[in-house]
Design a protein around this motif. Structure first.
Motif, short mmCIF file in Angstrom:
data_model
loop_
_atom_site.label_atom_id
_atom_site.label_comp_id
_atom_site.label_asym_id
_atom_site.label_seq_id
_atom_site.Cartn_x
_atom_site.Cartn_y
_atom_site.Cartn_z
N THR A 1 8.81 5.87 16.19
CA THR A 1 9.38 7.02 16.87
C THR A 1 8.86 7.03 18.31
O THR A 1 7.90 6.32 18.65
CB THR A 1 8.93 8.33 16.20
N LYS A 2 9.51 7.84 19.10
CA LYS A 2 9.10 7.97 20.50
C LYS A 2 7.63 8.37 20.59
O LYS A 2 6.87 7.84 21.39
CB LYS A 2 9.98 9.02 21.19
N GLN A 3 7.28 9.32 19.75
CA GLN A 3 5.90 9.81 19.77
C GLN A 3 4.92 8.71 19.40
O GLN A 3 3.86 8.56 20.01
CB GLN A 3 5.74 10.96 18.79
N GLU A 4 5.30 7.95 18.40
CA GLU A 4 4.43 6.86 17.98
C GLU A 4 4.28 5.84 19.10
O GLU A 4 3.18 5.35 19.37
CB GLU A 4 4.98 6.18 16.72
N GLU A 5 5.38 5.55 19.74
CA GLU A 5 5.33 4.59 20.84
C GLU A 5 4.36 5.06 21.91
O GLU A 5 3.53 4.31 22.41
CB GLU A 5 6.72 4.41 21.44
N GLU A 6 4.51 6.33 22.25
CA GLU A 6 3.66 6.86 23.31
C GLU A 6 2.19 6.88 22.89
O GLU A 6 1.29 6.62 23.67
CB GLU A 6 4.14 8.26 23.69
N THR A 7 1.98 7.20 21.63
CA THR A 7 0.61 7.19 21.12
C THR A 7 0.02 5.79 21.21
O THR A 7 -1.13 5.61 21.63
CB THR A 7 0.58 7.65 19.64
N ILE A 8 0.82 4.81 20.85
CA ILE A 8 0.35 3.43 20.93
C ILE A 8 0.00 3.07 22.37
O ILE A 8 -1.06 2.50 22.65
CB ILE A 8 1.40 2.46 20.38
N LEU A 9 0.88 3.42 23.26
CA LEU A 9 0.63 3.09 24.67
C LEU A 9 -0.65 3.75 25.16
O LEU A 9 -1.48 3.13 25.82
CB LEU A 9 1.81 3.53 25.53
N THR A 10 -0.77 5.02 24.80
CA THR A 10 -1.95 5.76 25.25
C THR A 10 -3.23 5.16 24.67
O THR A 10 -4.20 4.89 25.39
CB THR A 10 -1.86 7.23 24.81
N LEU A 11 -3.21 4.96 23.37
CA LEU A 11 -4.41 4.45 22.72
C LEU A 11 -4.73 3.02 23.17
O LEU A 11 -5.88 2.65 23.33
CB LEU A 11 -4.25 4.50 21.20
N ARG B 1 0.82 -1.21 0.00
CA ARG B 1 0.00 0.00 0.00
C ARG B 1 0.85 1.26 0.00
O ARG B 1 1.84 1.33 0.74
CB ARG B 1 -0.87 -0.04 1.25
N PRO B 2 0.49 2.25 -0.81
CA PRO B 2 1.27 3.48 -0.84
C PRO B 2 1.21 4.22 0.49
O PRO B 2 0.16 4.22 1.14
CB PRO B 2 0.58 4.32 -1.91
N GLY B 3 2.29 4.83 0.85
CA GLY B 3 2.31 5.67 2.03
C GLY B 3 2.73 4.99 3.30
O GLY B 3 2.76 5.61 4.35
N LEU B 4 3.04 3.73 3.19
CA LEU B 4 3.42 3.02 4.40
C LEU B 4 4.79 3.47 4.88
O LEU B 4 5.69 3.70 4.11
CB LEU B 4 3.46 1.50 4.15
N LYS B 5 4.87 3.60 6.16
CA LYS B 5 6.13 3.98 6.79
C LYS B 5 6.85 2.72 7.18
O LYS B 5 6.25 1.79 7.71
CB LYS B 5 5.80 4.75 8.05
N LYS B 6 8.13 2.71 6.95
CA LYS B 6 8.90 1.55 7.38
C LYS B 6 9.87 1.98 8.47
O LYS B 6 10.14 3.14 8.64
CB LYS B 6 9.66 0.95 6.20
N GLY B 7 10.36 1.02 9.17
CA GLY B 7 11.38 1.32 10.16
C GLY B 7 10.85 1.44 11.56
O GLY B 7 9.68 1.16 11.84
N MET B 8 11.73 1.87 12.41
CA MET B 8 11.43 1.92 13.84
C MET B 8 10.29 2.89 14.14
O MET B 8 10.08 3.86 13.45
CB MET B 8 12.68 2.40 14.61
#
Length: 275
Positions: free
Chosen positions: A72-82, A63-70
């Motif tokens: 980010t800190k923000q993403e991690e925190e967002t995941i934890l929060t959500l 799918r176009p637009g997919l991000k690869k790789g680690m």
DNA sequence: AAGACCATCAACCGCCGGAGT
DNA sequence: CACTCCGGCGGTTGATGGTCT
């Protein structure tokens, strides 16, 4: 892993890892025709896979637009929060993480759990040793779920209700691009330096390039959007997304994508498209 | 250098819900 | 209403590559 040998006679669906040729077939087919009915995709695209497998491959990898790789800190925190709010609703969580798939998030969570489990064990033994002393200084340095949920470490102040009611915005992959830039993703991928091998590449670079090209001339030009979101908060993101949605509709955003006629049958419903 | 162990990630499986008949 | 089909989701597995011993 290896591919399971195809059974003689009976046309059996292929399993296991996807070969580059299969990827190309699927990608080209969907970009040209859209996926339509997934069960017919493998037949029309000339693949010996089942529809489900094609769908998964597209969503999680092609799918176009997919991000690869680690993450980010923000993403991690967002995941934890959500996750704290929604539980194991990976697809819902993924909707709020630009360019990330539910599978990716799920995998991250499981590895995170392992890490945390190990950490907790460590903490437990540490606590027992120092049970007499005050506990405050032995707190885990990583953000606790509760803290994250209540403090909103990076201004995440959306509510569970808002999320459950679908009030949270879904994202365009144009935004994924922008977020990627902000987060220092593949930001070095300038349009000029791109290689458009065979029209497409293994990574979403092609789409990103096209998007960037579109954006730089459109209402999402560098000055207006790309440079405006350092340390972006969820609220800001939300607002910009609303703006984005309107702009998209107003400016025929879809037609802009890659110069390919994606609009005809290109389902973006699960592709973080804000509607 | 080689084997054991571990972490990560891609993909499969089974279930569920919605739509169509 | 029952049945079938399909898409979507979450849980789980298995392959692979990296690290450790």
């Amino acid at each position: 892993m290896g591919f399971q040998p195809l059974e003689k006679g009976k046309p059996k669906h292929r399993k296991g890892l996807w070969s580059p040729e299969e990827d190309n077939k699927l990608r080209n087919y969907i970009l040209k025709q859209g996926h339509g009915c997934w069960s017919s995709v493998p037949i029309k695209a000339g693949l010996q896979r089942n529809g489900k497998s094609c769908r998964l491959r597209w969503i999680n990898y092609l799918r176009p637009g997919l991000k690869k790789g680690m993450f980010t800190k923000q993403e991690e925190e967002t995941i934890l929060t959500l996750h704290n709010m929604l539980g194991n609703k990976w697809s819902q969580i993924a909707q709020h993480l630009p360019g990330r798939t539910d599978n990716e998030i799920k995998n991250f969570w499981h590895s995170y759990l392992k890490k945390r489990g190990a950490k907790d064990k460590k903490m437990e033994s540490h606590k027992q040793i120092h049970s007499a002393s005050t506990s405050s200084d032995t707190m885990d340095s990583s953000p606790s779920l509760e803290r994250l949920a209540t403090q909103g470490t990076h201004n995440i102040n959306f509510t569970k209700e808002a999320i459950n009611q679908g009030l949270m915005p879904k994202l365009l992959f144009a935004e994924w691009l922008s977020v990627d830039h902000v987060n220092g993703g593949n930001s070095s991928n300038s349009y000029d330096s791109l290689t458009l091998r065979n029209g497409f590449d293994q990574n979403p670079t092609f789409q990103e390039a096209s998007m960037q090209h579109c954006l730089s001339e459109g209402p999402f030009g560098e000055g207006e959007y790309h440079n405006s979101v350092p340390n972006i908060s969820a609220t800001e993101m939300f607002n910009s997304q609303l703006k984005f949605g309107n702009q998209m509709v107003a400016n025929g955003f879809i037609q802009c994508i890659a110069g390919v006629d994606l609009s005809s049958n290109f389902s973006l419903s699960n592709d973080a498209m804000y509607v």
